[in-house]
Each structure stands twice: as structure tokens, then as C-alpha cells.
Motif scaffolding. Structure first.
Motif, PDB file in Angstrom:
ATOM      1  N   LEU A  70     -53.845  32.060  23.433  1.00  0.00           N
ATOM      2  CA  LEU A  70     -53.394  33.435  23.586  1.00  0.00           C
ATOM      3  C   LEU A  70     -52.823  34.015  22.302  1.00  0.00           C
ATOM      4  O   LEU A  70     -53.305  35.037  21.807  1.00  0.00           O
ATOM      5  N   LEU A  71     -51.799  33.376  21.755  1.00  0.00           N
ATOM      6  CA  LEU A  71     -51.103  33.951  20.610  1.00  0.00           C
ATOM      7  C   LEU A  71     -51.966  33.981  19.350  1.00  0.00           C
ATOM      8  O   LEU A  71     -51.732  34.801  18.457  1.00  0.00           O
ATOM      9  N   SER A  72     -52.946  33.108  19.259  1.00  0.00           N
ATOM     10  CA  SER A  72     -53.812  33.098  18.082  1.00  0.00           C
ATOM     11  C   SER A  72     -54.972  34.090  18.193  1.00  0.00           C
ATOM     12  O   SER A  72     -55.713  34.275  17.215  1.00  0.00           O
ATOM     13  N   HIS A  73     -55.126  34.740  19.332  1.00  0.00           N
ATOM     14  CA  HIS A  73     -56.286  35.609  19.546  1.00  0.00           C
ATOM     15  C   HIS A  73     -56.353  36.776  18.553  1.00  0.00           C
ATOM     16  O   HIS A  73     -57.452  37.095  18.074  1.00  0.00           O
ATOM     17  N   PRO A  74     -55.238  37.473  18.232  1.00  0.00           N
ATOM     18  CA  PRO A  74     -55.340  38.556  17.244  1.00  0.00           C
ATOM     19  C   PRO A  74     -55.923  38.112  15.911  1.00  0.00           C
ATOM     20  O   PRO A  74     -56.704  38.841  15.287  1.00  0.00           O
ATOM     21  N   PHE A  75     -55.590  36.915  15.476  1.00  0.00           N
ATOM     22  CA  PHE A  75     -56.124  36.419  14.211  1.00  0.00           C
ATOM     23  C   PHE A  75     -57.599  36.054  14.349  1.00  0.00           C
ATOM     24  O   PHE A  75     -58.360  36.184  13.382  1.00  0.00           O
ATOM     25  N   VAL A  76     -58.001  35.614  15.533  1.00  0.00           N
ATOM     26  CA  VAL A  76     -59.419  35.339  15.781  1.00  0.00           C
ATOM     27  C   VAL A  76     -60.225  36.633  15.718  1.00  0.00           C
ATOM     28  O   VAL A  76     -61.326  36.678  15.158  1.00  0.00           O
ATOM     29  N   VAL A  77     -59.681  37.712  16.280  1.00  0.00           N
ATOM     30  CA  VAL A  77     -60.356  39.009  16.247  1.00  0.00           C
ATOM     31  C   VAL A  77     -60.535  39.477  14.806  1.00  0.00           C
ATOM     32  O   VAL A  77     -61.625  39.907  14.397  1.00  0.00           O
ATOM     33  N   LEU A  78     -59.482  39.395  14.005  1.00  0.00           N
ATOM     34  CA  LEU A  78     -59.564  39.808  12.606  1.00  0.00           C
ATOM     35  C   LEU A  78     -60.554  38.944  11.835  1.00  0.00           C
ATOM     36  O   LEU A  78     -61.354  39.443  11.019  1.00  0.00           O
TER      37      LEU A  78
END
Length: 407
Positions: A70-78
Motif C-alpha cells: 500500500l504505502l509504496s504504491h505512489p512510488f510504483v506509479v511514478l
């Protein structure tokens, strides 16, 4: 009875290796001289402390699982948006260049833009686990292997992973599109749209609906290859790291002469296993990052996806490519962008694991403080104010009077 053969350790070693053994030894008041001070070994037993440490380890493991999914998802999107933008001027190889872009995205689109596609990603991961479990039940192929597994079991396990990756590939492709498409230029997908789009990709096995879209059979082979390579490499690095850290852990206990009864099941080993897993994941993501860039580009080709422009963070742009396959994508990327072009968005990967490790450190410290507060004082060692005898100093007393401690 020869006591030396039954009890090859000193009394102090017996206490550290097996405190329960000391508590079971029948010590009678009549056998101990009245002038000899009596020490209650049960006062040094700390079962509650061990339980608290295990609870802390379980809590940190749960937080690591949440951070990974969950918390790493924004970095995966970028990271994925950087990877598929073949004409980007900024490669974002350093994490510092992404911070202002993240701020502009938040200003123009809100915080939800960094969480797009999180539902489909979790569904695909759950689907992958379910497929692995189903295949292992209907076939003799093992779902897990170890260093003691036979060569046949290794190949069967590899075959299981290959079949699972092949089944999940169409749905992974649909989920990937949801994570990179811009929310302000595309309709927000539904919760179960990933399955609909995945089945549509699967039905167009050899003739995709879009002329530039690669057929699913052309995506399966490179996706399986990358998935297996990352899985095997991560498993090997994790196993090697675990063995090294465990050996150091055991050696540290042996130097102090306080080896636990089951050192491989101690609370510290849970932290070592978590550390080994993180090291394996980081290593595989770094080593196979260029190949992941290639796979993501061919998955997105022909989907008419519009992504956020991470050069500025204020606009959007379409992705238009015409690769014939993974090899053509790799060669074109090297020619047009150079080797560094395959590492676009690497700064997001650095941010992802930096935040992950920092969260684990803070959560471990926080849970440890809570554990110290809830621990009852009775489990702490009881010291005699007059004698002030510490466990190492007791060894001389117990070694000289071992007969009073043995039946």
C-alpha cells in the motif's frame, strides 16, 4: 550415574541453554549448607519478555506487508510513468528531482493521483497467490522449495510459477494501464474492470483490437522470463543473506556463552528473516530494472493511454510507440535514449525503499517502547542488595558446588 556425561555443561551454561532445566533440578534445603547463600534461578526466567519480542516481530512484519502493498504504491506509479515515457527529457535517476514533480501533481490533481490503480494491483497479486495455490493442489508441483528440495521438485516448482505467470499476464497488463493513465484525461476505472480488460486481452490472443497493440502471446514469454528471473534471483539473495546474518547471530551468542535452546526460532531470527527478504527484493528490483522498463513499454503499446508528464508535473501526454517485440524495444531504447534511458524513474525506486526501511525502523522502535511499558516488573532479574551477585559471578559458586544442583 556419571553426571559429567549427562550434564556436560557448567551450571551457568545449563542456565543459559535451558533455564527450564535449572528450574526442574531438585534442590533441597537440607543439601545446601546453611552458610551458603541460596539463589533462586527462576527469578531470571523471562517468558513474557520473549512473548513481547515475538509480538513486536509480528507487528513489524505486518507493517512491512502493508508498506510493500500500500504505502509504496505512489512510488510504483511514478516509476512506471517514467519508464513508459520514451521521449522524456528528465530521466529522474535521482530521488530529489521527483519531489517537486510530486508536489505539482498534488497541487493540480490531488493526492489520489498517486494511488490510482491500487485496487487492481492488489486484486492481481491476490489472483497470483490464488492461482499458485490452486495449481499446487491439482498437480504434484510444490508451491514452495528449499535448499533440500530435489532437482525434480525445483523444475516442478519452476513450471508452476511459469503457468501462474502466464495465466495472470493479461490481467497484469490491464492493471498496469490503470496505474499509469492520467486521471484528468481518462475515465476512472471500476473496481472489477481489470478482469474485464484482462479477459478482452486474452480473447484477442492473436489479433488484438488495436493495430499497434501486441498480441498477448508476444507478451507472455518475456513476462514469464522476467518474473522467473526476479523470483529466482530474489530467493537466492534472500537465502544467502539469511545464512550470513543467522551465522553472525549464533556466533554472537556463542561468544557470550548464552546460546538459546532454539536459536533459529528466537525473536531475533524474525528480524533477520525480514531483513533478508527486503535485501532480496531490493537486489532483484535493481538488477532487473532495465528489463522491467522494456516489459512495461510493450505492455502499454497500443492501449491509447495518456499519462502525466513528469517532466513538468502539470500536463499530460499520449504514449505512441511501435515496437515489434521486447528485443526491438530494447534495441530502440538503447539507440534513442542510451543505457540510462532504461533506468528512467530509478529515483522513485530509491524513494520507495528508503521510505519502507525508515517505516520499519520507526515502527520497531515504537513497538519496542510500548513493549517496555507493558512488561511487568516481576519478570526482571531479582538482585540481592546485600550480595549483588550477577550471573557471570555465580558461575564460580555453582561450578564449585555442582553436586548441590544435580540429582
Amino acid at each position: 550415574m556419571d553426571r559429567s556425561s549427562s550434564f556436560p555443561y557448567t551450571a551457568e551454561e545449563n542456565y543459559y541453554n535451558n533455564p527450564d532445566l535449572i528450574r526442574r533440578l531438585p534442590v533441597h534445603d537440607d543439601d545446601v549448607p546453611k552458610t551458603t547463600p541460596y539463589l533462586d534461578y527462576t527469578s531470571y526466567a523471562v517468558p513474557e519478555e520473549v512473548k513481547i519480542k515475538r509480538y513486536i516481530g509480528s507487528g513489524v512484519t505486518f507493517i512491512s506487508l502493508v508498506a510493500e502493498n500500500l504505502l509504496s504504491h505512489p512510488f510504483v506509479v511514478l516509476r512506471r510513468q517514467c519508464q513508459v515515457h520514451q521521449n522524456a527529457q528528465k530521466y529522474h535517476l535521482q530521488p530529489f528531482t521527483l519531489l517537486p514533480v510530486m508536489w505539482r501533481l498534488y497541487q493540480h490533481q490531488g493526492v489520489t493521483t498517486l494511488w490510482k490503480g491500487v485496487g487492481s494491483v492488489l486484486l492481481v497479486r491476490g489472483m497470483s497467490l490464488g492461482v499458485d495455490d490452486l495449481i499446487s493442489k491439482v498437480t504434484p508441483w510444490p508451491k514452495e522449495i528449499s535448499w533440500h528440495s530435489s532437482l525434480k521438485q525445483f523444475f516442478q516448482h519452476t513450471l508452476l510459477k511459469s503457468v501462474s505467470l502466464a495465466i495472470v499476464t493479461p490481467f497484469y497488463s490491464a492493471s498496469f494501464v490503470e496505474t499509469v493513465q492520467s486521471e484528468i484525461a481518462s475515465e476512472k476505472p471500476g473496481i472489477l474492470d481489470v478482469f474485464r480488460e484482462g479477459f478482452m486481452r486474452l480473447l484477442h490472443w492473436g489479433s488484438p483490437s488495436n493495430g499497434r497493440m501486441l498480441p498477448i502471446w508476444a507478451l507472455i514469454v518475456p513476462t514469464i522470463t522476467l518474473g522467473l528471473a526476479k523470483y529466482m534471483f530474489s530467493s537466492i539473495v534472500r537465502s544467502i543473506t539469511l545464512r550470513i546474518l543467522a551465522a553472525k547471530h549464533i556466533a554472537r551468542y556463542e561468544e557470550n556463552g548464552a546460546l538459546p535452546k532454539d536459536p533459529y526460532n528466537s525473536p531475533a531470527m524474525h528480524d533477520i528473516q525480514l531483513t533478508a527478504s527486503i535485501v532480496g527484493a531490493i537486489s532483484s528490483d535493481i538488477v532487473f530494472y532495465p528489463f522491467e522498463t522494456v516489459i512495461h513499454r510493450i505492455h502499454l503499446q497500443g492501449t491509447r493511454t495518456i499519462i502525466d508528464n513528469l517532466d513538468t508535473g502539470k500536463s499530460v501526454l499520449p504514449i505512441l510507440t511501435n515496437y515489434s517485440g521486447a528485443l526491438d524495444c530494447y534495441e530502440s531504447s538503447i539507440i534513442n535514449e542510451g543505457i540510462s534511458g532504461l533506468y528512467k524513474g530509478f529515483g522513485a525506486l530509491i524513494l520507495q525503499y528508503t521510505a519502507h526501511v525508515a517505516l520499519l525502523k520507526m515502527s520497531h522502535w515504537f513497538l519496542t517502547q510500548i513493549g517496555n511499558l507493558v512488561q511487568t516488573p516481576k519478570n526482571k532479574p531479582v538482585e540481592d542488595d546485600a550480595l549483588k551477585i550477577s550471573p557471570p559471578a555465580i558461575s564460580n559458586f555453582t561450578a564449585s558446588r555442582r553436586s548441590y544442583l544435580l540429582p
